[in-house]
Motif scaffolding. Structure first.
Motif, PDB file in Angstrom:
ATOM      1  N   MET A   1       0.634  -1.188   0.001  1.00 45.84           N
ATOM      2  CA  MET A   1      -0.031   0.091   0.009  1.00 45.84           C
ATOM      3  C   MET A   1       0.919   1.562   0.009  1.00 45.84           C
ATOM      4  O   MET A   1       1.909   1.240   0.671  1.00 45.84           O
ATOM      5  N   TYR A   2       0.534   2.279  -0.768  1.00 53.45           N
ATOM      6  CA  TYR A   2       1.076   3.371  -0.591  1.00 53.45           C
ATOM      7  C   TYR A   2       0.557   4.324   0.306  1.00 53.45           C
ATOM      8  O   TYR A   2      -0.593   4.131   0.497  1.00 53.45           O
ATOM      9  N   ILE A  26     -10.712   3.588   0.183  1.00 46.39           N
ATOM     10  CA  ILE A  26     -11.685   2.396  -0.043  1.00 46.39           C
ATOM     11  C   ILE A  26     -12.762   2.683  -0.197  1.00 46.39           C
ATOM     12  O   ILE A  26     -13.754   3.313   0.619  1.00 46.39           O
ATOM     13  N   ILE A  27     -13.444   2.696  -1.489  1.00 45.80           N
ATOM     14  CA  ILE A  27     -15.060   3.000  -1.764  1.00 45.80           C
ATOM     15  C   ILE A  27     -15.584   1.589  -2.267  1.00 45.80           C
ATOM     16  O   ILE A  27     -14.985   1.054  -3.492  1.00 45.80           O
ATOM     17  N   ARG A  28     -16.536   0.898  -1.696  1.00 41.81           N
ATOM     18  CA  ARG A  28     -17.146  -0.118  -2.054  1.00 41.81           C
ATOM     19  C   ARG A  28     -16.070  -1.249  -2.564  1.00 41.81           C
ATOM     20  O   ARG A  28     -15.976  -2.119  -3.539  1.00 41.81           O
ATOM     21  N   ASP A  29     -15.321  -1.548  -1.435  1.00 42.33           N
ATOM     22  CA  ASP A  29     -14.204  -2.761  -1.459  1.00 42.33           C
ATOM     23  C   ASP A  29     -13.185  -2.464  -2.557  1.00 42.33           C
ATOM     24  O   ASP A  29     -12.437  -3.553  -3.064  1.00 42.33           O
ATOM     25  N   LYS A  30     -13.013  -1.330  -3.221  1.00 42.89           N
ATOM     26  CA  LYS A  30     -12.090  -0.877  -4.359  1.00 42.89           C
ATOM     27  C   LYS A  30     -11.039   0.114  -3.489  1.00 42.89           C
ATOM     28  O   LYS A  30     -11.720   1.082  -2.766  1.00 42.89           O
ATOM     29  N   GLU A  31      -9.733  -0.375  -3.627  1.00 43.85           N
ATOM     30  CA  GLU A  31      -9.011   0.632  -2.842  1.00 43.85           C
ATOM     31  C   GLU A  31      -8.266   1.422  -4.195  1.00 43.85           C
ATOM     32  O   GLU A  31      -7.744   1.015  -5.156  1.00 43.85           O
ATOM     33  N   TYR A  32      -8.641   2.724  -3.897  1.00 42.47           N
ATOM     34  CA  TYR A  32      -8.220   3.850  -4.938  1.00 42.47           C
ATOM     35  C   TYR A  32      -6.955   4.734  -4.447  1.00 42.47           C
ATOM     36  O   TYR A  32      -7.073   4.963  -3.067  1.00 42.47           O
ATOM     37  N   TYR A  43      -4.213  11.974 -11.115  1.00 42.13           N
ATOM     38  CA  TYR A  43      -4.415  10.643 -11.537  1.00 42.13           C
ATOM     39  C   TYR A  43      -5.177   9.743 -10.556  1.00 42.13           C
ATOM     40  O   TYR A  43      -4.764   9.914  -9.387  1.00 42.13           O
ATOM     41  N   ILE A  44      -6.034   8.918 -11.000  1.00 40.21           N
ATOM     42  CA  ILE A  44      -6.586   8.053 -10.055  1.00 40.21           C
ATOM     43  C   ILE A  44      -6.253   6.434 -10.364  1.00 40.21           C
ATOM     44  O   ILE A  44      -6.292   5.970 -11.556  1.00 40.21           O
ATOM     45  N   PHE A  45      -5.748   5.735  -9.364  1.00 42.89           N
ATOM     46  CA  PHE A  45      -5.394   4.481  -9.563  1.00 42.89           C
ATOM     47  C   PHE A  45      -6.280   3.501  -8.786  1.00 42.89           C
ATOM     48  O   PHE A  45      -6.653   3.835  -7.543  1.00 42.89           O
ATOM     49  N   LEU A  46      -6.472   2.168  -9.123  1.00 41.63           N
ATOM     50  CA  LEU A  46      -6.993   1.242  -8.642  1.00 41.63           C
ATOM     51  C   LEU A  46      -5.571   0.456  -8.259  1.00 41.63           C
ATOM     52  O   LEU A  46      -4.865   0.023  -8.922  1.00 41.63           O
ATOM     53  N   TYR A  47      -5.812   0.136  -6.754  1.00 40.92           N
ATOM     54  CA  TYR A  47      -4.663  -0.700  -6.184  1.00 40.92           C
ATOM     55  C   TYR A  47      -5.093  -2.175  -5.722  1.00 40.92           C
ATOM     56  O   TYR A  47      -5.962  -2.263  -4.949  1.00 40.92           O
ATOM     57  N   ASP A  48      -4.587  -3.039  -6.661  1.00 44.18           N
ATOM     58  CA  ASP A  48      -4.586  -4.475  -6.340  1.00 44.18           C
ATOM     59  C   ASP A  48      -3.693  -4.857  -5.435  1.00 44.18           C
ATOM     60  O   ASP A  48      -2.383  -5.427  -5.790  1.00 44.18           O
ATOM     61  N   GLU A  49      -4.112  -5.067  -4.191  1.00 48.22           N
ATOM     62  CA  GLU A  49      -3.112  -5.636  -2.967  1.00 48.22           C
ATOM     63  C   GLU A  49      -2.660  -7.149  -3.408  1.00 48.22           C
ATOM     64  O   GLU A  49      -1.394  -7.222  -2.912  1.00 48.22           O
ATOM     65  N   ASP A  50      -3.427  -8.006  -3.918  1.00 49.39           N
ATOM     66  CA  ASP A  50      -2.755  -9.192  -4.384  1.00 49.39           C
ATOM     67  C   ASP A  50      -1.841  -9.403  -5.179  1.00 49.39           C
ATOM     68  O   ASP A  50      -0.696 -10.014  -4.802  1.00 49.39           O
ATOM     69  N   GLU A  51      -1.856  -8.456  -6.354  1.00 46.68           N
ATOM     70  CA  GLU A  51      -0.765  -8.575  -7.177  1.00 46.68           C
ATOM     71  C   GLU A  51       0.410  -7.361  -6.918  1.00 46.68           C
ATOM     72  O   GLU A  51       1.306  -7.208  -7.550  1.00 46.68           O
ATOM     73  N   ASP A  52       0.040  -6.514  -5.898  1.00 47.13           N
ATOM     74  CA  ASP A  52       0.767  -5.178  -5.587  1.00 47.13           C
ATOM     75  C   ASP A  52       0.902  -4.408  -6.800  1.00 47.13           C
ATOM     76  O   ASP A  52       2.140  -4.328  -7.307  1.00 47.13           O
TER      77      ASP A  52
END
Length: 113
Positions: A1-2, A26-32, A43-52
């Motif tokens: 996580m950043y 976090i909005i609706r189980d999505k980490e932005y 810029y807006i990014f989705l952060y995928d914690e599993d894939e980092d």
């Protein structure tokens, strides 16, 4: 996580940008990640914690809704928390300077303080 304030480099459309994290939420189980480059472009990014991994959000409706949520919930000056309702601040506002120094000292000691 950043973390907020962290700076990193990311390629967007085959161009490398120096990007600073303004907020992670976090909005609706999505980490932005809400970020900004050195020119002030967001810029807006989705952060995928599993894939980092960071995935740039391209959908303008999703970008606008995330930015609107962030501005309303995190940057709104109307509600910065419940600290102003805290009893401590009520006591501080009603502080009587004379009460502090009237602690049972005789007159000579009062002059000293």
């Amino acid at each position: 996580m950043y973390s907020q304030g962290e700076t990193f480099y990311h390629n967007i459309d085959d161009e490398e940008f120096e990007i600073t994290v303004l907020e992670n939420l976090i909005i609706r189980d999505k980490e932005y990640l809400i970020t900004e480059d050195t020119d002030g472009t967001n810029y807006i990014f989705l952060y995928d914690e599993d894939e980092d991994d960071l995935v740039p959000v391209d959908d303008s409706n999703e970008i606008n809704s995330v930015l609107d949520f962030w501005k309303e919930e995190y940057l709104g000056a109307d509600n910065i928390g419940d600290w102003d309702d805290d009893e401590y601040y009520d006591r501080e506002d009603s502080y009587d300077h004379g009460d502090y120094y009237d602690m049972g000292y005789d007159d000579d000691e009062k002059d000293y303080y």
